[in-house]
Design a protein around this motif. Structure first.
Motif, PDB file in Angstrom:
ATOM      1  N   VAL A 154       1.832  20.823  -2.048  1.00 42.07           N
ATOM      2  CA  VAL A 154       2.956  21.496  -2.825  1.00 42.07           C
ATOM      3  C   VAL A 154       3.836  21.624  -2.167  1.00 42.07           C
ATOM      4  O   VAL A 154       4.676  22.042  -3.517  1.00 42.07           O
ATOM      5  N   ALA A 210      -1.637  24.729  -9.993  1.00 47.00           N
ATOM      6  CA  ALA A 210      -1.498  23.901 -10.443  1.00 47.00           C
ATOM      7  C   ALA A 210      -1.962  22.508 -11.477  1.00 47.00           C
ATOM      8  O   ALA A 210      -3.810  22.787 -11.120  1.00 47.00           O
ATOM      9  N   VAL A 243      -1.245  29.335  -5.673  1.00 48.94           N
ATOM     10  CA  VAL A 243      -0.716  28.829  -6.640  1.00 48.94           C
ATOM     11  C   VAL A 243      -1.438  27.718  -7.535  1.00 48.94           C
ATOM     12  O   VAL A 243      -2.435  26.728  -7.455  1.00 48.94           O
ATOM     13  N   VAL A 253       3.239  22.623  -9.996  1.00 58.08           N
ATOM     14  CA  VAL A 253       3.412  23.647  -9.683  1.00 58.08           C
ATOM     15  C   VAL A 253       3.500  24.421 -10.975  1.00 58.08           C
ATOM     16  O   VAL A 253       4.951  23.837 -11.271  1.00 58.08           O
TER      17      VAL A 253
END
Length: 200
Positions: A174, A186, A184, A195
């Motif tokens: 990412v 996503a 993160v 994201v």
């Protein structure tokens, strides 16, 4: 052009010197507000299902792995500190508090990732070579990243897919850096990931 009297010039000079400091006082508050908004969006996405939580292992002081690293021997590896173990437990507790439905928990085979995934307490942990670090062997980067993308693409999209891995792997998937224990969030999109937010 009329010149400002000396006191006025001095006042302007003092203001110019203080302005960065004044701006600096406001920026942490703005950063905190932005972080809270980002957290809220990320948690909402996870609660809605169909998202991936890409988590870097919890705090394990140091960089890379010691000389003599052996995959099947945790004593040869860089491992979680006591703080890192507590960090992993807290993150798992937050998932439960938020009522996040976890479809599966997959982990790199590195001990610090496996221990993080187990301490989350979110379900059975599936060892996944596609999430193994390539920090010491950058020649593996493309193959591992392709394998990780294929795994995500083949996922049925139910609940939340939790992937515990390494900074280099997350960056390859990412972009951007990621701190210890950072997640993160996503959304799968074709062969890529969009994201939605980050949980720090």
């Amino acid at each position: 052009m009329r010149r400002l009297p000396m006191p006025s010039r001095q006042a302007l000079l003092v203001l110019a010197l203080l302005l960065p400091a004044i701006m600096g006082l406001a920026s942490p508050r703005q950063a905190d507000a932005q972080a809270r908004q980002g957290d809220a969006a990320a948690w909402a996405a996870l609660a809605g299902g169909g998202h991936v939580a890409l988590m870097r292992h919890a705090l394990a002081p140091g960089i890379g792995d010691p000389a003599g690293f052996v995959l099947d021997d945790c004593a040869t590896q860089r491992n979680l500190s006591a703080e890192g173990r507590e960090q992993a437990r807290r993150i798992g507790e937050r998932f439960r508090e938020k009522g996040i439905e976890v479809a599966a928990v997959r982990s790199s085979r590195w001990c610090r990732c496996l221990e993080t995934a187990e301490l989350l307490g979110l379900g059975k942990v599936i060892l996944t070579p596609a999430l193994d670090s390539f920090f010491r062997d950058r020649g593996e980067a493309d193959d591992r990243t392709r394998a990780a993308r294929a795994m995500i693409r083949d996922w049925d999209g139910e609940g939340t897919l939790v992937l515990v891995t390494h900074q280099v792997n997350i960056t390859a998937l990412v972009g951007g850096g990621v701190g210890s224990g950072e997640i993160v969030v996503a959304r799968p999109s074709g062969d890529g990931l969009d994201v939605v937010g980050r949980l720090r």
